[in-house]
Design a protein around this motif. Sequence first.
Motif, PDB file in Angstrom:
ATOM      1  N   GLN A   1       0.830  -1.203   0.000  1.00 38.94           N
ATOM      2  CA  GLN A   1       0.000   0.000   0.000  1.00 38.94           C
ATOM      3  C   GLN A   1       0.869   1.260   0.000  1.00 38.94           C
ATOM      4  OE1 GLN A   1      -3.635   0.419   0.056  1.00 38.94           O
ATOM      5  NE2 GLN A   1      -3.282  -1.583  -0.862  1.00 38.94           N
TER       6      GLN A   1
ATOM      7  N   THR B   1      -5.560  -0.142   6.091  1.00 38.46           N
ATOM      8  CA  THR B   1      -6.022  -1.019   5.009  1.00 38.46           C
ATOM      9  C   THR B   1      -5.758  -2.475   5.354  1.00 38.46           C
ATOM     10  OG1 THR B   1      -5.725   0.668   3.305  1.00 38.46           O
ATOM     11  CG2 THR B   1      -5.680  -1.629   2.585  1.00 38.46           C
TER      12      THR B   1
ATOM     13  N   ALA C   1       0.163   5.208  -0.383  1.00 36.64           N
ATOM     14  CA  ALA C   1      -0.535   5.404   0.881  1.00 36.64           C
ATOM     15  C   ALA C   1       0.438   5.843   1.968  1.00 36.64           C
ATOM     16  CB  ALA C   1      -1.227   4.108   1.312  1.00 36.64           C
ATOM     17  N   THR C   2      -0.061   6.607   2.928  1.00 37.40           N
ATOM     18  CA  THR C   2       0.743   6.939   4.094  1.00 37.40           C
ATOM     19  C   THR C   2       0.856   5.695   4.974  1.00 37.40           C
ATOM     20  OG1 THR C   2      -1.128   7.577   5.493  1.00 37.40           O
ATOM     21  CG2 THR C   2      -0.182   9.285   4.058  1.00 37.40           C
TER      22      THR C   2
ATOM     23  N   GLN D   1       2.177   2.043  -3.321  1.00 36.76           N
ATOM     24  CA  GLN D   1       1.188   2.674  -4.193  1.00 36.76           C
ATOM     25  C   GLN D   1       0.870   4.111  -3.779  1.00 36.76           C
ATOM     26  OE1 GLN D   1       0.170   1.144  -6.977  1.00 36.76           O
ATOM     27  NE2 GLN D   1       1.540  -0.540  -6.374  1.00 36.76           N
TER      28      GLN D   1
ATOM     29  N   GLN E   1      -2.458   5.046   6.678  1.00 38.93           N
ATOM     30  CA  GLN E   1      -3.455   4.518   5.740  1.00 38.93           C
ATOM     31  C   GLN E   1      -3.144   3.066   5.379  1.00 38.93           C
ATOM     32  OE1 GLN E   1      -2.869   7.415   2.646  1.00 38.93           O
ATOM     33  NE2 GLN E   1      -4.551   8.747   3.334  1.00 38.93           N
ATOM     34  N   ALA E   2      -1.872   2.767   5.184  1.00 38.35           N
ATOM     35  CA  ALA E   2      -1.473   1.413   4.811  1.00 38.35           C
ATOM     36  C   ALA E   2      -1.777   0.428   5.928  1.00 38.35           C
ATOM     37  CB  ALA E   2       0.021   1.396   4.476  1.00 38.35           C
TER      38      ALA E   2
END
Length: 353
Positions: free
Chosen positions: A283, A296, A288-289, A286, A292-293
């Motif tokens: 993530q 997820t 994402a911080t 791609q 955020q990763a």
Amino acid sequence: MRKLLPSLLFLLLKLSYTFAGSPFVATTWAFTQATINAWEQLNSYDLALDALTVGCRTCQAMQCDFTVGYGGSPDENGESTLDALIFDGNTMNMGAVGGLRGIKDAIGVARKVLENTQHSFLVGSLATAFAKDMGFPEESLTTNYSSNQYETWKESNCQPNFWQDVTPDPTKSCGPYKPKSTCSLRRRHPDPILTNEIPQDIPESVFNTGNHDTIGMIVMNAYGHLVAGTSTNGANHKIPGRVGDSPIPGAGAYADSEVGAAVGTGDGDVMMRFLPSFLAVEQMRQGATPSQAAQTAIDRITRKYPSFFGGIVAVDKNGTVGAACNGMDRFPYTVANRTSNGAVVYYADCKQT
């Protein structure tokens, strides 16, 4: 002038080294001494693998929360066994041990697998034999504490345990257990996607803040070398032979120096099915911080297991740290870097499912 060139070159290299990265140590839970020792080692020699080894070894010796190292989490036979992993984000090489018996320094043995073999993972009694060949002493992992844990559990009719679909009823007895003849004919967990319902017969997790399974540690040096690792004595009252997510790459830990690293802790039997550490790193790849990763990765698990207990710590190659969790109110993680003035404990607020 020629004599000045080597000195000038050395100065330039030193300046480049100084600003090459943002070194740090990040650790699951409030394992401050392990974080401090790893950070001090990193400052002294700037070798990420050494710092990781020192940090995890500290928790092993301190028996952090009795979920790391010897003398904790006895299995159904009363034996403590150990799991550990080191993952190198530069080489994408790893060393791991699972179900290690009679050797206290699990992270040290994992490093020997990394550095002295072309294998990735050794398990059980033969991992013990390897460790002895590498110079590690064989000794009992049982303590008064783990013996008392085991005896108390036996006196409570072996509750809780990890059995299901067996006879006699595992919620009322200590076995020995046999599989139910109808086990293969029953669909135990309805598909929540098809039924739009949360499965009601998934057993409650026995993992909690006192039985959380792992130290996960991420280290990056000033050159940007990222490594991640774990050490644990596994799940309390586990069925003998069980190995959790901790030593499995992409589950307990994963690192890629080009992107970042992540480590996980909690209900390893569930976590290993989703490779949350690998997912968190991908993530971040791609865009994402880290926060955020990590979220997820947690969301991917809770979609199928809403009551799952665990947490993820993710760090990108710039040293930005994030975390996410489920099954508890807050998840502590510890960070040491150039601005922290020691080890600082942070808390992730867990998303309520």
